[in-house]
Design an enzyme around this catalytic site. Structure first.
Site, short mmCIF file in Angstrom:
data_model
loop_
_atom_site.label_atom_id
_atom_site.label_comp_id
_atom_site.label_asym_id
_atom_site.label_seq_id
_atom_site.Cartn_x
_atom_site.Cartn_y
_atom_site.Cartn_z
N HIS A 42 0.82 -1.22 0.00
CA HIS A 42 0.00 0.00 0.00
C HIS A 42 0.85 1.27 0.00
CE1 HIS A 42 1.06 0.79 4.18
NE2 HIS A 42 0.91 -0.53 4.37
N GLU B 288 -2.10 -7.29 7.40
CA GLU B 288 -0.73 -7.26 7.88
C GLU B 288 -0.49 -8.28 8.98
OE1 GLU B 288 2.25 -7.05 7.46
OE2 GLU B 288 2.72 -4.91 7.44
#
Length: 221
Positions: free
Chosen positions: A8, A82
Site C-alpha cells: 500500500h 498485515e
C-alpha cells in the site's frame, strides 16, 4: 500465472513508525495517494486481470486508481491483512519495533511457532494469507495476472517462505510503500520470485526517506 504483491501507499502511521497492523487502519498521506496514482503508469501495458485488497483502508485506497483505470472492482480479502503486532499495536518505541521485526526474523529462520504477545504464529499467518492467494487465483487462466494489494511484513514473509528464487536474501530487503514482489507459478505447483522492487513502482523519487517505516523494514536476525 503471475501474482503482483503490491504494498500500500504511505500512511501517517508509516511516517510515525507506528505498528499499525489491525483493521481498519490509517488512510493514505498525500504522498501515499501520489504513490498509488503512479502505480497506474508503472503497470501501463502490463496485463492485469484482477485487483484485490485487504480490509485495511490503505490497501483499498491504493488499489482504487489501478482498478479504476482497468475497469475492475476491488474485492476485499481480509486474509491479506498485515502480520499482527498483537499487544504492541500502534506502539512506536524501540522495544516494540525490535520485538516485531525479531518475530519476523524468527519465522524466516524456521520457527513458525513463535508469536508476539497477543499476536499470531507464523503457521497461522501463512494459512490465512495462503487462503487469500488461493481465493484470488481460483479458476484463473494459466497466463492471468492478479494484483494483491497488501502490507510490507505480510508480503515479504509470504514471498520468502512460500516462493523460491529471488537472488540475494530478498527477505532482508526493504519494501517501500508501493514496492512490489512479483511471483510466477500457482498455488498447487508453487511460486518463484520473478522480481523484487523495493522502491515505489512509480519511481524512487516517490520514496520518503524521512519516514520511520516499520513494517517495510528488514526483519532482524
Amino acid at each position: 500465472m503471475r501474482l503482483v504483491l503490491l504494498r500500500h501507499g504511505q500512511t501517517p502511521s508509516n511516517v510515525a513508525g507506528a505498528l499499525d497492523t489491525g483493521p481498519p487502519g490509517a488512510e493514505l498521506t498525500d504522498l501515499g495517494h501520489r504513490q498509488a496514482a503512479a502505480v497506474v503508469g508503472a503497470l501501463d501495458g502490463a496485463r492485469v486481470d484482477a485487483v484485490y485488497a485487504s480490509d485495511r483502508v490503505r490497501t483499498q485506497l491504493t488499489a482504487a486508481p489501478l482498478a479504476g483505470e482497468r475497469g475492475l472492482v476491488v474485492p476485499v480479502l481480509p486474509e491479506l491483512g498485515e502480520v499482527s503486532a498483537g499487544d504492541y499495536e500502534m506502539r512506536t518505541d524501540h522495544a516494540a519495533v525490535e520485538a516485531y521485526l525479531s518475530c519476523l526474523g524468527t519465522w524466516l529462520d524456521g520457527d513458525l511457532d513463535h508469536r508476539l504477545p497477543g499476536g499470531e504464529t507464523g503457521h497461522a499467518f501463512l494459512e490465512r494469507f495462503g487462503a487469500a492467494v488461493a481465493a484470488a487465483t481460483a479458476d484463473r487462466a494459466d497466463d492471468a495476472t492478479v494484483v494483491l494489494v497488501s502490507h510490507g511484513a505480510a508480503i515479504r514473509t509470504y514471498a520468502e517462505l512460500r516462493a523460491t528464487g529471488g537472488g540475494d536474501a530478498p527477505e532482508r530487503m526493504r519494501l517501500d510503500n508501493t514496492g512490489a514482489v512479483v511471483l510466477d507459478g500457482d498455488p498447487a505447483a508453487g511460486w518463484r520470485v520473478a522480481s523484487w522492487t523495493g522502491t515505489p513502482l512509480g519511481g524512487a523519487h516517490l520514496r520518503d526517506g524521512r519516514a520511520h517505516d516499520v513494517t517495510g523494514d528488514e526483519p532482524e536476525e
